[in-house]
Design an enzyme around this catalytic site. Sequence first.
Site, PDB file in Angstrom:
ATOM      1  N   HIS A 140       4.218   1.385   4.041  1.00 50.73           N
ATOM      2  CA  HIS A 140       2.820   1.066   3.685  1.00 50.73           C
ATOM      3  C   HIS A 140       1.850   1.479   4.784  1.00 50.73           C
ATOM      4  O   HIS A 140       0.651   1.574   4.550  1.00 50.73           O
ATOM      5  CB  HIS A 140       2.652  -0.400   3.279  1.00 50.73           C
ATOM      6  N   HIS A 171      -6.649  -0.778   8.279  1.00 53.81           N
ATOM      7  CA  HIS A 171      -5.684   0.147   8.875  1.00 53.81           C
ATOM      8  C   HIS A 171      -5.849   1.556   8.307  1.00 53.81           C
ATOM      9  O   HIS A 171      -6.330   1.726   7.201  1.00 53.81           O
ATOM     10  CB  HIS A 171      -4.259  -0.331   8.601  1.00 53.81           C
ATOM     11  N   ASP A 215      -6.863  -6.266   2.716  1.00 55.45           N
ATOM     12  CA  ASP A 215      -7.014  -6.662   4.125  1.00 55.45           C
ATOM     13  C   ASP A 215      -8.198  -5.980   4.810  1.00 55.45           C
ATOM     14  O   ASP A 215      -8.473  -6.229   5.980  1.00 55.45           O
ATOM     15  CB  ASP A 215      -5.711  -6.483   4.935  1.00 55.45           C
ATOM     16  N   HIS A 267       0.793  -1.229   0.000  1.00 50.67           N
ATOM     17  CA  HIS A 267       0.000   0.000   0.000  1.00 50.67           C
ATOM     18  C   HIS A 267       0.825   1.278   0.000  1.00 50.67           C
ATOM     19  O   HIS A 267       0.266   2.367  -0.132  1.00 50.67           O
ATOM     20  CB  HIS A 267      -0.984   0.007   1.191  1.00 50.67           C
ATOM     21  N   ASP A 324      -3.167   3.685   7.839  1.00 50.06           N
ATOM     22  CA  ASP A 324      -1.987   3.989   7.018  1.00 50.06           C
ATOM     23  C   ASP A 324      -1.626   5.463   7.099  1.00 50.06           C
ATOM     24  O   ASP A 324      -1.202   6.055   6.102  1.00 50.06           O
ATOM     25  CB  ASP A 324      -2.226   3.573   5.558  1.00 50.06           C
TER      26      ASP A 324
HETATM   27  N1  LIG Z   1      -0.161   0.427  11.535  1.00 56.41           N
HETATM   28  C1  LIG Z   1       0.833  -0.573  11.228  1.00 56.41           C
HETATM   29  C2  LIG Z   1       0.266  -1.521  10.130  1.00 56.41           C
HETATM   30  C3  LIG Z   1       0.208  -0.886   8.778  1.00 56.41           C
HETATM   31  C4  LIG Z   1      -0.522  -1.770   7.754  1.00 56.41           C
HETATM   32  C5  LIG Z   1      -0.385  -1.224   6.366  1.00 56.41           C
HETATM   33  B1  LIG Z   1      -1.515  -1.665   5.340  1.00 56.41           B
HETATM   34  O1  LIG Z   1      -1.182  -1.168   4.041  1.00 56.41           O
HETATM   35  O2  LIG Z   1      -1.648  -3.088   5.324  1.00 56.41           O
HETATM   36  O3  LIG Z   1      -2.778  -1.113   5.715  1.00 56.41           O
HETATM   37  C6  LIG Z   1       1.246  -1.312  12.487  1.00 56.41           C
HETATM   38  C7  LIG Z   1       0.188  -2.222  12.970  1.00 56.41           C
HETATM   39  N2  LIG Z   1       0.350  -2.614  14.371  1.00 56.41           N
HETATM   40  C8  LIG Z   1       1.739  -2.714  14.809  1.00 56.41           C
HETATM   41  C9  LIG Z   1       1.824  -3.229  16.249  1.00 56.41           C
HETATM   42  C10 LIG Z   1       1.036  -4.523  16.419  1.00 56.41           C
HETATM   43  O4  LIG Z   1       1.029  -4.988  17.749  1.00 56.41           O
HETATM   44  C11 LIG Z   1      -0.388  -4.341  15.918  1.00 56.41           C
HETATM   45  C12 LIG Z   1      -0.380  -3.869  14.512  1.00 56.41           C
HETATM   46  C13 LIG Z   1       2.100   0.076  10.745  1.00 56.41           C
HETATM   47  O5  LIG Z   1       3.037  -0.660  10.469  1.00 56.41           O
HETATM   48  O6  LIG Z   1       2.108   1.322  10.682  1.00 56.41           O
HETATM   49 MN   LIG Z   2      -3.287  -0.319   3.648  1.00 60.29          MN
HETATM   50 MN   LIG Z   3      -4.285  -2.705   5.720  1.00 61.44          MN
HETATM   51 MN   LIG Z   4       0.174  -3.723   3.909  1.00 58.70          MN
END
Ligand SMILES: N[C@](CCCC[B-](O)(O)O)(CCN1CCC(O)CC1)C(=O)O
Ligand SMILES: [Mn+2]
Ligand SMILES: [Mn+2]
Ligand SMILES: [Mn+2]
Length: 305
Positions: A136, A121, A229, A96, A123
């Site tokens: 992403h 999410h 997702d 993403h 994002d």
């Molecule tokens: N918000 C998350 C996930 C992003 C997903 C991107 B997508 O394009 O798929 O929408 C982190 C998510 N979070 C990190 C800590 C965990 O314990 C729970 C999930 C991040 O990495 O910023």
């Molecule tokens: Mn996303």
């Molecule tokens: Mn997502």
């Molecule tokens: Mn992703």
Amino acid sequence: HCVGIIGAPFSKGQQRDGVQKGPDLIRAAGLVQKLKGQGCVVKDYGNLTFEEVPSDEPIGRLKSPRAVGRANELLAGAVQKVKSDGNTCVMLGGDHSLAIGSIFGHAISRHELSVLWVDAHADINTPLTTPTGNIHGQSVSYLIHELHSKIPIIPNFSWLKPCVAAKDIVYIGLRDVDPEEHYILKYLGIKTFSMTEVDRLGIAKVMEQTCDHMFSKVKKPIHLSFDIDALDPSVSPATGTPVAGGLTYREGIYITEHICQTGLLSAVDMVEVNPKQGKTEDEIKSTVNAAVDLLLGCFGRVREG
Ligand SMILES: N[C@](CCCC[B-](O)(O)O)(CCN1CCC(O)CC1)C(=O)O
Ligand SMILES: [Mn+2]
Ligand SMILES: [Mn+2]
Ligand SMILES: [Mn+2]
């Protein structure tokens, strides 16, 4: 409908290998033929080629910043070309982070956009709030005017300027939002329909209120950025960050049917299909078929026949 397809086999906005295979899997499931079968004129612009970026060391927490910047610069140019050819743009991801280039390229050619972000999410982490460094999960923060001061100078991102206003973004499907993201969403007053609202209102009301919000001032071209997702993992398990309690297949299709009938869909991203995250062939098939069916819904397929 005149449709231009771009494949963006890119995975460096996150850490899981396999998402770069998304474009060719979606094509192999018959996207082009099925769009033609429902009366669309389709031009497949092929896959972008993303060259290796040497010594792309993390900057702060940001992972693969130079590769992500370069890939999105290329994508932005490709999207602009599809739009200048008069097509509705379909960008097949890839992760993403590609929405950065897709939306920027679209905004260059269409200026004012409404962005509908369908995702588990938000994002919208900034480089300083991201818990993972994966871009992403930051795409929206790079695109909106109100967070411009929160984005540092990053190599290979000099081409990017914020191009969307917070008021012109609507989220559907949220159920895994980081605390800092939640603060940003509230602080900026961004319109969100989390899974709670989907449950409370039902998808028809959600779409009605989404359109009311998007069309409250002037009607603008719509950029639909669909993270697979957003759907429940029972429908689309083959993705990098699955989260329980997602949209049903039917709710996803309803969203795309409704957006199609506005007549304002100008670009759509279909991202995060990752075959290596599927445990079985059936899981991969279910995920890819959902992605294809959602895109068919964007371009006129209706369940009544
Ligand atoms: N918000 C998350 C996930 C992003 C997903 C991107 B997508 O394009 O798929 O929408 C982190 C998510 N979070 C990190 C800590 C965990 O314990 C729970 C999930 C991040 O990495 O910023
Ligand atoms: Mn996303
Ligand atoms: Mn997502
Ligand atoms: Mn992703």
